[in-house]
Design a protein around this motif. Structure first.
Motif, mmCIF file in Angstrom:
data_model
loop_
_atom_site.group_PDB
_atom_site.id
_atom_site.type_symbol
_atom_site.label_atom_id
_atom_site.label_comp_id
_atom_site.label_asym_id
_atom_site.label_seq_id
_atom_site.Cartn_x
_atom_site.Cartn_y
_atom_site.Cartn_z
ATOM 1 N N LEU A 193 0.848 -1.180 0.000
ATOM 2 C CA LEU A 193 0.000 0.000 0.000
ATOM 3 C C LEU A 193 0.883 1.229 0.000
ATOM 4 O O LEU A 193 1.822 1.325 0.792
ATOM 5 N N GLU A 194 0.580 2.141 -0.912
ATOM 6 C CA GLU A 194 1.244 3.438 -0.944
ATOM 7 C C GLU A 194 0.229 4.438 -0.382
ATOM 8 O O GLU A 194 -0.868 4.580 -0.930
ATOM 9 N N THR A 195 0.593 5.120 0.705
ATOM 10 C CA THR A 195 -0.359 6.026 1.343
ATOM 11 C C THR A 195 0.362 7.158 2.060
ATOM 12 O O THR A 195 1.474 6.952 2.566
ATOM 13 N N PRO A 196 -0.263 8.325 2.113
ATOM 14 C CA PRO A 196 0.347 9.415 2.877
ATOM 15 C C PRO A 196 0.335 9.095 4.381
ATOM 16 O O PRO A 196 -0.597 8.464 4.888
ATOM 17 N N VAL A 197 1.340 9.552 5.075
ATOM 18 C CA VAL A 197 1.418 9.371 6.519
ATOM 19 C C VAL A 197 0.155 9.938 7.171
ATOM 20 O O VAL A 197 -0.406 9.348 8.092
ATOM 21 N N ALA A 198 -0.314 11.072 6.670
ATOM 22 C CA ALA A 198 -1.509 11.710 7.244
ATOM 23 C C ALA A 198 -2.712 10.773 7.243
ATOM 24 O O ALA A 198 -3.524 10.804 8.176
ATOM 25 N N ASP A 199 -2.845 9.934 6.232
ATOM 26 C CA ASP A 199 -3.966 8.996 6.196
ATOM 27 C C ASP A 199 -3.842 7.937 7.284
ATOM 28 O O ASP A 199 -4.848 7.476 7.827
ATOM 29 N N LEU A 200 -2.623 7.568 7.609
ATOM 30 C CA LEU A 200 -2.424 6.596 8.687
ATOM 31 C C LEU A 200 -2.716 7.225 10.045
ATOM 32 O O LEU A 200 -3.272 6.569 10.925
ATOM 33 N N VAL A 201 -2.371 8.494 10.206
ATOM 34 C CA VAL A 201 -2.715 9.191 11.448
ATOM 35 C C VAL A 201 -4.230 9.251 11.574
ATOM 36 O O VAL A 201 -4.784 9.001 12.653
ATOM 37 N N LYS A 202 -4.920 9.562 10.478
ATOM 38 C CA LYS A 202 -6.382 9.591 10.496
ATOM 39 C C LYS A 202 -6.928 8.223 10.913
ATOM 40 O O LYS A 202 -7.886 8.127 11.671
ATOM 41 N N HIS A 203 -6.293 7.151 10.440
ATOM 42 C CA HIS A 203 -6.726 5.807 10.830
ATOM 43 C C HIS A 203 -6.547 5.597 12.337
ATOM 44 O O HIS A 203 -7.431 5.054 13.004
ATOM 45 N N VAL A 204 -5.417 6.015 12.879
ATOM 46 C CA VAL A 204 -5.157 5.884 14.324
ATOM 47 C C VAL A 204 -6.244 6.610 15.119
ATOM 48 O O VAL A 204 -6.800 6.067 16.075
ATOM 49 N N VAL A 205 -6.561 7.828 14.690
ATOM 50 C CA VAL A 205 -7.572 8.624 15.379
ATOM 51 C C VAL A 205 -8.939 7.953 15.265
ATOM 52 O O VAL A 205 -9.667 7.831 16.258
ATOM 53 N N ASN A 206 -9.296 7.516 14.072
ATOM 54 C CA ASN A 206 -10.587 6.867 13.851
ATOM 55 C C ASN A 206 -10.701 5.582 14.668
ATOM 56 O O ASN A 206 -11.737 5.300 15.278
ATOM 57 N N HIS A 207 -9.636 4.799 14.704
ATOM 58 C CA HIS A 207 -9.605 3.557 15.475
ATOM 59 C C HIS A 207 -9.837 3.848 16.951
ATOM 60 O O HIS A 207 -10.623 3.177 17.629
ATOM 61 N N GLY A 208 -9.165 4.872 17.467
ATOM 62 C CA GLY A 208 -9.337 5.238 18.869
ATOM 63 C C GLY A 208 -10.755 5.700 19.168
ATOM 64 O O GLY A 208 -11.330 5.351 20.199
ATOM 65 N N THR A 209 -11.334 6.477 18.259
ATOM 66 C CA THR A 209 -12.703 6.957 18.441
ATOM 67 C C THR A 209 -13.665 5.779 18.524
ATOM 68 O O THR A 209 -14.545 5.734 19.395
ATOM 69 N N TYR A 210 -13.501 4.844 17.631
ATOM 70 C CA TYR A 210 -14.360 3.651 17.615
ATOM 71 C C TYR A 210 -14.296 2.923 18.966
ATOM 72 O O TYR A 210 -15.317 2.589 19.558
ATOM 73 N N HIS A 211 -13.088 2.702 19.456
ATOM 74 C CA HIS A 211 -12.940 1.932 20.691
ATOM 75 C C HIS A 211 -13.286 2.737 21.942
ATOM 76 O O HIS A 211 -13.721 2.153 22.940
#
Length: 168
Positions: free
Chosen positions: A122-140
């Motif tokens: 997967l090629e992705t901007p670092v910012a998208d991974l940070v968004k994933h971390v934040v979204n994951h935390g919100t979910y939990h």
């Protein structure tokens, strides 16, 4: 994008801290009590968010899959004592590691390559991974709220809008 990404992570840290402040005020048994839910206890969710945040920091830092697996093992060792106070300390330390990463990274829109044996490349901007971390935390954190209510306790508001009001 960099400042927005950092603010999203700051929100994540703020929301986690709100939960720690709330959990400290509740009876001790609430944190470790085994219940029928997505996770077996609030402590399990706290540990899961921490380990996942640490794993993604390894990935964003450019570690190989094997190096990230080693980091996961280290994170598991750190949470052997999963007491509330210890976990709060670990979260604080990890937030400092993220801040250092953001400072050193410079351009959070830079694209990195992730290679996973099951999911591929997967090629992705670092910012998208940070968004994933934040979204994951919100979910939990939502899981934690449901688990607290299941035990007759109130949750704590951690919606993004409350963060925005607080920093305004």
């Amino acid at each position: 994008m960099g400042n927005r990404t950092k603010q999203e992570y700051d929100y994540h840290q703020w929301a986690n801290n709100r939960f720690f402040e709330h959990l400290v005020e509740l009876p001790d048994k609430v944190y470790e009590k085994e219940i029928q839910s997505v996770f077996s206890s609030v402590a399990e969710v706290i540990v899961h968010i921490y380990q996942t945040d640490g794993m993604w920091l390894s990935v964003m830092s450019g570690d190989s899959f094997e190096e990230t697996m080693s980091v996961i093992d280290q994170l598991k060792e750190r949470v052997a004592d999963r007491s509330l106070g210890h976990m709060q300390q670990l979260y604080t330390e990890l937030a400092k590691e993220y801040k250092t990463f953001f400072d050193d990274c410079g351009d959070l829109s830079k694209v990195i390559s992730i290679n996973h044996p099951k999911y591929g490349s997967l090629e992705t901007p670092v910012a998208d991974l940070v968004k994933h971390v934040v979204n994951h935390g919100t979910y939990h954190r939502g899981n934690i709220t449901a688990m607290l209510r299941q035990q007759g306790q109130a949750g704590v508001p951690t919606d993004y809008i409350f963060y925005l009001y607080e920093i305004a």
